[in-house]
Enzyme design. Structure first.
Site, mmCIF file in Angstrom:
data_model
loop_
_atom_site.group_PDB
_atom_site.id
_atom_site.type_symbol
_atom_site.label_atom_id
_atom_site.label_comp_id
_atom_site.label_asym_id
_atom_site.label_seq_id
_atom_site.Cartn_x
_atom_site.Cartn_y
_atom_site.Cartn_z
ATOM 1 N NE ARG A 225 -0.801 0.296 4.845
ATOM 2 C CZ ARG A 225 -0.478 1.532 5.690
ATOM 3 N NH1 ARG A 225 -0.511 2.475 5.109
ATOM 4 N NH2 ARG A 225 0.117 1.460 6.959
ATOM 5 C CG HIS A 226 0.928 5.740 -1.799
ATOM 6 N ND1 HIS A 226 1.216 7.020 -1.001
ATOM 7 C CD2 HIS A 226 1.616 5.956 -2.792
ATOM 8 C CE1 HIS A 226 1.986 7.756 -1.436
ATOM 9 N NE2 HIS A 226 2.337 7.049 -2.787
ATOM 10 N N PRO A 227 2.564 4.703 1.569
ATOM 11 C CG PRO A 227 4.516 5.704 1.372
ATOM 12 C CD PRO A 227 3.560 4.883 0.776
#
Length: 395
Positions: A225-227
């Site tokens: 996932r994107h941070p």
């Protein structure tokens, strides 16, 4: 369109970063004279092999002429300097200081040829405390911050599967050389370029830079996932995973409608990108309550119908064999001296609708030695003498 046609390059590189750089230049029409030691580039001896020919060497040395010189000898060093005097560009990836010891450093060659563009590629650059460290790609991935940011949430650091340090250094080198050629056209002066794998990888971490330099937070591993943005990652389906990439409130509202919970778009926990990221576990559970009831194909179809960026996770075979890859011409078959034809993945940029690639595959070891020596003005007797002495090798 071959925008580098007429540009002559002396390639003193081996393995990956330098050969990748010069292969990109060969695609765009540059003449590449690759100097190899008597045993050949190390990549000639690294598998996988097809009929004795290295796939890695074939992929990264298309469009080049191979000249074998034993640069341990003064005679071979002098021949290399003669070749450099006829070139527009020299690319080398020796350890810092080695080229100069061979009489092939930037100062020596540019003294004789001020218009020369001389590009040095190394692990950590030509100066600095780390400059003398040996550097393979995994070393640079480890020291650049890339590995520390990559991996499953709560898990160990992971290297990226491809040799991105080498590849990005090669790409930046080709970009820098092209820029230097433009500069030379304006001033008549060449340039000395210092390209480090470490610098290249470090420059390619804008998300980590934003977290560290601006948010003043530690960079943490978050898996697929994107941070900073949510939902932006891989979500489980009945038969695998679907990628969902939502950026902005409009797309999030559309997603909520697709998964059957339109009221979630007005939930305070999910009101902004930042709050969605803070509440990522709950939001992931909400999405997967829907996605786990559908196959990946069904989920992707539904999401695409709502104009939400989404994708299945394809294997390389699926990507390579896709009709889109075929339409874009991503794979080319080039003539090869030992295999008949060999598939290569050329540079990806289209110029006026055309994608230029090299016209020939990787060369036979020493296949261009005689022609290059003859172009320097050596007689057949002189060339034969150099070959007999082991200074030059030709096939």
């Amino acid at each position: 369109m071959k925008p580098l046609a007429g540009i002559r390059v002396l390639d003193l590189t081996r393995v990956l970063a330098g050969p990748f750089c010069t292969a990109l230049m060969a695609d765009l029409g540059a003449e590449i004279i690759k100097v190899e030691p008597p045993q050949g580039d190390d990549y000639r001896h690294i598998g996988p092999f097809v009929d004795g020919h290295s796939a890695l060497f074939a992929l990264t040395n298309r469009g080049k002429s191979s000249v074998v010189l034993d640069l341990k000898t003064a005679e071979a060093q002098a021949l290399a300097r003669q070749i450099a005097a006829t070139c527009d560009v020299v690319v080398e990836n020796f350890r810092p200081g080695v080229a100069a010891k061979l009489g092939l450093g930037a100062d020596a060659l540019r003294h004789e040829n001020p218009a020369l563009i001389y590009c040095s590629i190394s692990g950590f650059g030509q100066d600095g405390p780390f400059s003398d460290l040996p550097a393979y790609d995994i070393v640079v991935q480890a020291m650049s911050g890339l590995m520390e940011a990559n991996g499953e949430e709560g898990g160990a650091p992971l290297k990226v599967g491809e040799a991105l340090g080498d590849l990005m250094a090669g790409l930046y080198a080709a970009w820098g050389i092209a820029a230097a050629l433009v500069g030379r056209a304006q001033t008549g002066q060449g340039a000395s370029l210092d390209v480090a794998m470490f610098d290249a990888l470090f420059s390619l971490l804008p998300t980590s830079h934003a977290i560290h330099f601006y948010a003043k937070s530690a960079v943490e591993r978050v898996g697929n996932r994107h941070p900073l943005s949510t939902p932006f990652g891989a979500y489980a389906t009945l038969d695998g995973h679907a990628i969902i990439a939502v950026l902005g409130d409009r797309q999030f509202a559309a997603l909520c409608g697709v998964i059957g919970v339109p009221e979630a778009a007005s939930d305070p926990r999910y009101a902004t990108d930042a709050t969605r990221t803070q509440n990522e576990p709950a939001l992931k559970a909400l999405i997967e309550a829907w996605s786990r009831q559908h196959t990946t194909a069904q989920a992707v179809e539904a999401l695409r119908g709502a104009h939400i960026p989404t994708a299945p996770i394809l294997t390389l075979a699926q990507a390579a064999n896709s009709p889109h890859a075929a339409a874009r011409g991503l794979v080319s078959d080039l003539p090869h001296h030992g295999l008949g034809t060999a598939p290569i993945i050329g540079q990806p940029v289209r110029f006026n609708g055309e994608k230029p690639v090299a016209s020939t595959g990787a060369p036979a070891l020493g296949g261009g030695s005689r022609d290059v020596m003859a172009a320097l003005g050596l007689t057949e007797t002189q060339i034969s003498g150099l070959i007999a002495a082991g200074i030059v090798r030709a096939t």
